[in-house]
Every structure is written in C-alpha cells, then in structure tokens.
Write a protein that holds these residues in place. Structure first.
Motif, short mmCIF file in Angstrom:
data_model
loop_
_atom_site.label_atom_id
_atom_site.label_comp_id
_atom_site.label_asym_id
_atom_site.label_seq_id
_atom_site.Cartn_x
_atom_site.Cartn_y
_atom_site.Cartn_z
N PHE A 81 0.76 -1.24 0.13
CA PHE A 81 0.20 -0.02 0.00
C PHE A 81 0.91 1.10 0.03
CE2 PHE A 81 -2.66 -3.29 2.13
CZ PHE A 81 -3.88 -3.04 1.41
N ILE A 82 0.66 2.18 -0.91
CA ILE A 82 1.43 3.39 -0.89
C ILE A 82 0.33 4.53 -1.04
CG2 ILE A 82 3.11 4.90 -2.18
CD1 ILE A 82 4.19 2.18 -3.42
N PHE A 83 0.49 5.68 0.03
CA PHE A 83 -0.48 6.76 0.05
C PHE A 83 0.12 7.69 1.03
CE2 PHE A 83 -1.71 3.41 3.12
CZ PHE A 83 -1.96 4.31 4.41
N PRO A 84 -0.47 9.04 0.96
CA PRO A 84 0.01 10.04 1.85
C PRO A 84 -0.97 9.90 3.01
CG PRO A 84 -1.64 10.90 -0.18
CD PRO A 84 -1.19 9.48 -0.13
N ILE A 85 -0.65 10.57 4.14
CA ILE A 85 -1.28 10.67 5.18
C ILE A 85 -1.76 12.22 5.18
CG2 ILE A 85 -1.40 10.71 7.75
CD1 ILE A 85 0.38 8.23 7.66
N TRP A 86 -3.12 12.44 5.21
CA TRP A 86 -3.79 13.62 5.08
C TRP A 86 -4.58 13.78 6.26
CZ3 TRP A 86 -5.72 13.39 -0.52
CH2 TRP A 86 -4.60 13.40 -1.49
N TRP A 87 -4.18 14.90 7.26
CA TRP A 87 -5.07 15.13 8.50
C TRP A 87 -5.03 13.80 9.24
CZ3 TRP A 87 -5.89 19.83 9.83
CH2 TRP A 87 -6.08 20.79 8.71
N GLU A 88 -3.97 13.21 9.30
CA GLU A 88 -3.32 12.06 10.13
C GLU A 88 -4.02 10.73 9.92
OE1 GLU A 88 -1.01 13.47 11.47
OE2 GLU A 88 -1.78 15.37 11.32
N LEU A 89 -4.65 10.66 8.39
CA LEU A 89 -5.40 9.20 8.09
C LEU A 89 -5.11 9.17 6.78
CD1 LEU A 89 -8.56 9.47 10.02
CD2 LEU A 89 -6.88 8.24 10.66
N MET A 90 -5.41 8.18 6.09
CA MET A 90 -5.30 8.01 4.71
C MET A 90 -6.57 8.63 3.90
SD MET A 90 -7.37 5.28 5.89
CE MET A 90 -6.38 3.68 6.29
N PRO A 91 -6.13 8.92 2.45
CA PRO A 91 -7.21 9.51 1.75
C PRO A 91 -8.33 8.83 1.64
CG PRO A 91 -4.79 9.70 0.67
CD PRO A 91 -4.98 8.77 1.79
N ALA A 92 -9.66 9.42 1.05
CA ALA A 92 -10.60 8.98 0.85
C ALA A 92 -10.70 7.58 0.10
CB ALA A 92 -11.73 9.65 0.55
N MET A 93 -10.23 7.71 -0.99
CA MET A 93 -10.00 6.60 -2.08
C MET A 93 -9.38 5.23 -1.17
SD MET A 93 -9.08 7.70 -5.85
CE MET A 93 -10.44 8.04 -6.74
N MET A 94 -8.17 5.33 -0.59
CA MET A 94 -7.52 4.38 0.08
C MET A 94 -8.73 3.80 1.19
SD MET A 94 -5.24 2.31 0.20
CE MET A 94 -4.18 2.86 -0.67
N LYS A 95 -9.24 4.63 2.08
CA LYS A 95 -10.19 4.28 2.94
C LYS A 95 -11.37 3.37 2.53
CE LYS A 95 -12.24 4.09 7.10
NZ LYS A 95 -13.39 3.11 6.73
N GLY A 96 -11.82 4.11 1.03
CA GLY A 96 -12.80 3.25 0.38
C GLY A 96 -12.37 1.84 -0.19
N PHE A 97 -11.34 1.97 -0.70
CA PHE A 97 -10.60 0.63 -0.93
C PHE A 97 -10.57 -0.59 0.51
CE2 PHE A 97 -7.26 -2.48 -1.15
CZ PHE A 97 -7.23 -2.93 -2.49
N ILE A 98 -10.38 -0.03 1.45
CA ILE A 98 -10.30 -1.00 2.57
C ILE A 98 -11.78 -1.29 2.87
CG2 ILE A 98 -9.91 -0.99 5.11
CD1 ILE A 98 -7.24 -1.07 3.34
#
Length: 195
Positions: A81-98
C-alpha cells in the motif's frame, strides 16, 4: 513472486509517486511481476452505498471494480500500500478500498463466534504499508496516537488475518532535502530488490 501494489495519490509529481517507482524498480530487479492498482487512474469510487453495505452483511461484494481488485490481491505474494497521510489518516480512496475490498466472504471469513476473523488471502506472504506525511514521527505517535498503525495495520489488516505486515513511514517530507529524499528512494528500491 507477484507483487500487487495499491496506490493512491492524485499527483504524479508527488514523493509518493517517486516511492511507487522505487518499489516497482526494486520488485522488477528481484524478478517479481508487478500488478499496479492505481485508485486515482482507475477513478475508483470509494463510497460505500446502501447496496454495498447490504452486500457486506451478506458476505458477497457487488462493486465491479472492487471485485476486480479482490481477484487481483488474491494473486499477491506481497501486497504493498502506498499513500500520503492527510489529516493524520489515509485519503478517501484508500479508505474506500479498505471498506470495499477487505470484504467478508472474499478476503476473510468470521470465526464461529463472530468475533474473530480468518484470512482468506492464502497466497499472501507479506504486506508493506508505505506512507508519507509532514508530521514529525514523534508527534504522530504521541499526539495523534499512531492512527495508521492502530486503524489500518492492527485494526484492519492484522485483524482480518493478514500477517507479516510492516510499515515504512516517511515523515517531514516537505521539510526534507533532495539528498534525504534520494536516500529514502534508494533504501526503498534496495529493500524491494532483495525480497
């Protein structure tokens, strides 16, 4: 060995994108095949609809893109998994993937009690989470409670039966020098070339 990469960043000039290239180069040097799931390029819809939620309850995914992703991660020996941390969490697309891909009946099943989970990704040997952020590491841990470690690594991946998970966090990216970033990229490429 098959390395499946789940990538989420909308900007190709980002340090995340440079890390993606380093992972791909390293994996190819090791003789691995690479399958890239680029959530932004695929225009993945992260929204969990009422129908998706009912499908979750019935243990049968219905989102066509999620179904494709599920089949592809089932073929992974190594999941990244590769993603930036924005506002201390993963972006929406990564959260939606999960939400839509780490799915009962597809990537895990529940124990008889309903409280535990058993992983269904039987081919998967290891998982690496690579993140970037501008928060200092100590602050992320002490002030923000290591949110990614608690929510994603422990609360999702390990909980759903995924073993051998490591997290590589690159902090203070905006404040880092070009020399430091180059060292980080060399380190990541070397790490994946030796697997």
């Amino acid at each position: 060995m098959n390395t499946v990469i789940v990538y989420n960043h909308p900007y190709n000039g980002s340090f995340c994108h440079a890390l993606l290239e380093a992972v791909i180069n390293g994996a190819k040097k090791a003789g691995h095949t690479v399958d890239l799931l680029d959530l932004d390029k695929d225009k993945f819809n992260p929204v969990m609809t009422g129908q998706d939620l009912l499908a979750f309850r019935n243990h049968e995914a219905i989102d066509l893109q999620a179904l494709d992703y599920i089949q592809r991660i089932k073929q992974a020996d190594h999941l990244v998994f590769i993603f930036p941390i924005w506002w201390e969490l993963m972006p929406a697309m990564m959260k939606g993937f999960i939400d839509k891909v780490i799915f009962p009946g597809a990537t895990f099943t529940y124990t008889k009690s309903g409280y535990g989970m058993i992983g269904s990704l039987t081919k998967l040997k290891s998982t690496t989470v690579i993140t970037t952020m501008n928060t200092p590491k100590i602050m992320y841990k002490l002030v923000y409670g290591n949110a990614i470690k608690k929510a994603l690594i422990k609360g999702t991946l390990k909980k759903s039966g995924i073993k051998n998970v490591r997290w590589c966090s690159f902090n203070m990216v905006k404040a880092s020098s070009d020399t430091t970033r180059k060292k980080w990229l060399i380190k990541v490429e070397k790490m994946f070339s030796q697997e």
